[in-house]
Design an enzyme around this catalytic site. Structure first.
Site, PDB file in Angstrom:
ATOM      1  CG  HIS A  73       7.306  -0.102   7.330  1.00 22.94           C
ATOM      2  ND1 HIS A  73       7.311  -1.152   8.374  1.00 22.94           N
ATOM      3  CD2 HIS A  73       6.214  -0.848   6.452  1.00 22.94           C
ATOM      4  CE1 HIS A  73       6.332  -2.057   7.974  1.00 22.94           C
ATOM      5  NE2 HIS A  73       5.768  -1.896   7.036  1.00 22.94           N
ATOM      6  CG  HIS A  81       0.569  -2.330   7.491  1.00 21.99           C
ATOM      7  ND1 HIS A  81       1.551  -1.775   8.457  1.00 21.99           N
ATOM      8  CD2 HIS A  81       1.587  -3.442   6.893  1.00 21.99           C
ATOM      9  CE1 HIS A  81       2.900  -1.918   7.999  1.00 21.99           C
ATOM     10  NE2 HIS A  81       2.815  -3.066   7.013  1.00 21.99           N
ATOM     11  CG  ASP A 106       3.178  -2.410   3.492  1.00 17.92           C
ATOM     12  OD1 ASP A 106       3.964  -1.931   4.179  1.00 17.92           O
ATOM     13  OD2 ASP A 106       2.789  -3.814   3.809  1.00 17.92           O
ATOM     14  CG  HIS A 143       5.523  -5.661  -0.303  1.00 17.67           C
ATOM     15  ND1 HIS A 143       5.453  -4.514  -0.144  1.00 17.67           N
ATOM     16  CD2 HIS A 143       5.719  -6.300   0.837  1.00 17.67           C
ATOM     17  CE1 HIS A 143       5.575  -4.333   1.209  1.00 17.67           C
ATOM     18  NE2 HIS A 143       5.497  -5.463   1.653  1.00 17.67           N
TER      19      HIS A 143
END
Length: 301
Positions: A91, A250, A254, A277
């Protein structure tokens, strides 16, 4: 950049690098550790990149925000360099990259970044309050010249050439037909205004059964459900959505943070299907292998 790539893509256009005009700081608790931490953003010279500084460790070791220093852990992005670690940095990186702050020292007094409300909103607010300053050196550009894809049939992310000088994206989130999240798709073009208004406020989310499992493992026991989006049978618990499609927003937030580990602007289209991720970082690694990063002397506003 080879001549064939330039012919297919058009000459990459560089903007000027940017840093902060003044210091900015944010404080809070880490989701995983529960420890209080203060993050202080400081201006940095051209070509510094984003560098974390662990003030709580003797010698204040520096940890560059580069994909080669990423280590695999579930649900977050951690970096390790010469034995020093920073955790859940996605973030912070998204806020800096989304606002086009290229050079910054990020001083921290604990390993894990504060979770706050699960979004990048507070980081963005403090960075904008400090102000952003244009520098004289051009920003490095990675122009996508061919399709690069990582993942499998169910979860994947790919980069494609495009005529845009900004990074375009399309993200597909798929939780199936059952449940309240379901399927969400978002596409657009990354710019500071778009990031600030459409992505930065979007919060971390998880299902109630996932939250309960984490607590059973002793993780996140201090985190209240109002501090992020936890979806129960009737919807978010002790919370309300900021966007109807907040979950996919969101995931794009990311994605922006993970792609920042390339250390340069990406010109092309990123298409993701249930990526997280790990795959985001794998794409960055492949892009850096497949494409030359161009350091340009020219610029266009």
């Amino acid at each position: 950049m080879n001549s064939a790539s330039l012919a297919n893509q058009g000459e990459p256009i560089a903007r000027l690098q940017q840093t902060l005009k003044a210091s900015a700081s944010v404080s809070g608790r880490g989701y995983w550790s529960g420890k209080e931490v203060t993050v202080r953003f400081e201006p940095a010279a051209e070509d510094t990149g984003v560098v974390f500084v662990r003030e709580d460790i003797d010698g204040a070791p520096h940890i560059p925000a580069q994909v080669e220093y990423r280590v695999e852990v579930p649900r977050r992005t951690n970096l390790v360099y010469q034995g020093a670690t920073v955790e859940m940095v996605e973030h912070v990186l998204a806020a800096l990259a989304g606002l086009q702050v290229d050079n910054c020292y990020v001083h921290v007094d604990s390993a894990e970044m504060p979770g706050m409300d699960g979004s990048a909103k507070q980081y963005v607010e403090q960075i904008l309050a400090a102000g952003i300053e244009t520098q004289s050196a051009p920003r490095a550009v990675l122009a996508i010249s061919e399709v690069v894809r990582v993942g499998d049939d169910e979860c994947w992310v790919e980069a494609r050439p495009s005529g845009s000088k900004k990074m375009k994206f399309k993200y597909r989130l798929d939780f199936g037909n059952e449940g309240l999240i379901g399927r969400e798709t978002l596409e657009g073009k990354i710019s500071p205004d778009y990031f600030q208004n459409e992505l930065a406020p979007a919060r971390t989310f998880l299902l109630l059964q996932e939250a309960e499992w984490l607590r059973q493992q002793g993780l996140g026991t201090h985190v209240d459900f109002s501090e992020l989006l936890v979806f129960g049978p009737e919807g978010p618990i002790d919370n309300e959505l900021r966007f109807e499609d907040e979950c996919v927003r969101h995931k794009v937030l990311d994605l922006v943070g993970d792609l920042a580990l390339a250390g340069c602007d990406i010109q092309g289209t990123i298409i993701a299907n249930r990526s997280g991720h790990r795959l985001n970082a794998e794409l960055v690694k492949q892009l850096l292998k497949e494409n030359q990063v161009a350091y340009l002397s020219r610029r266009t506003a």
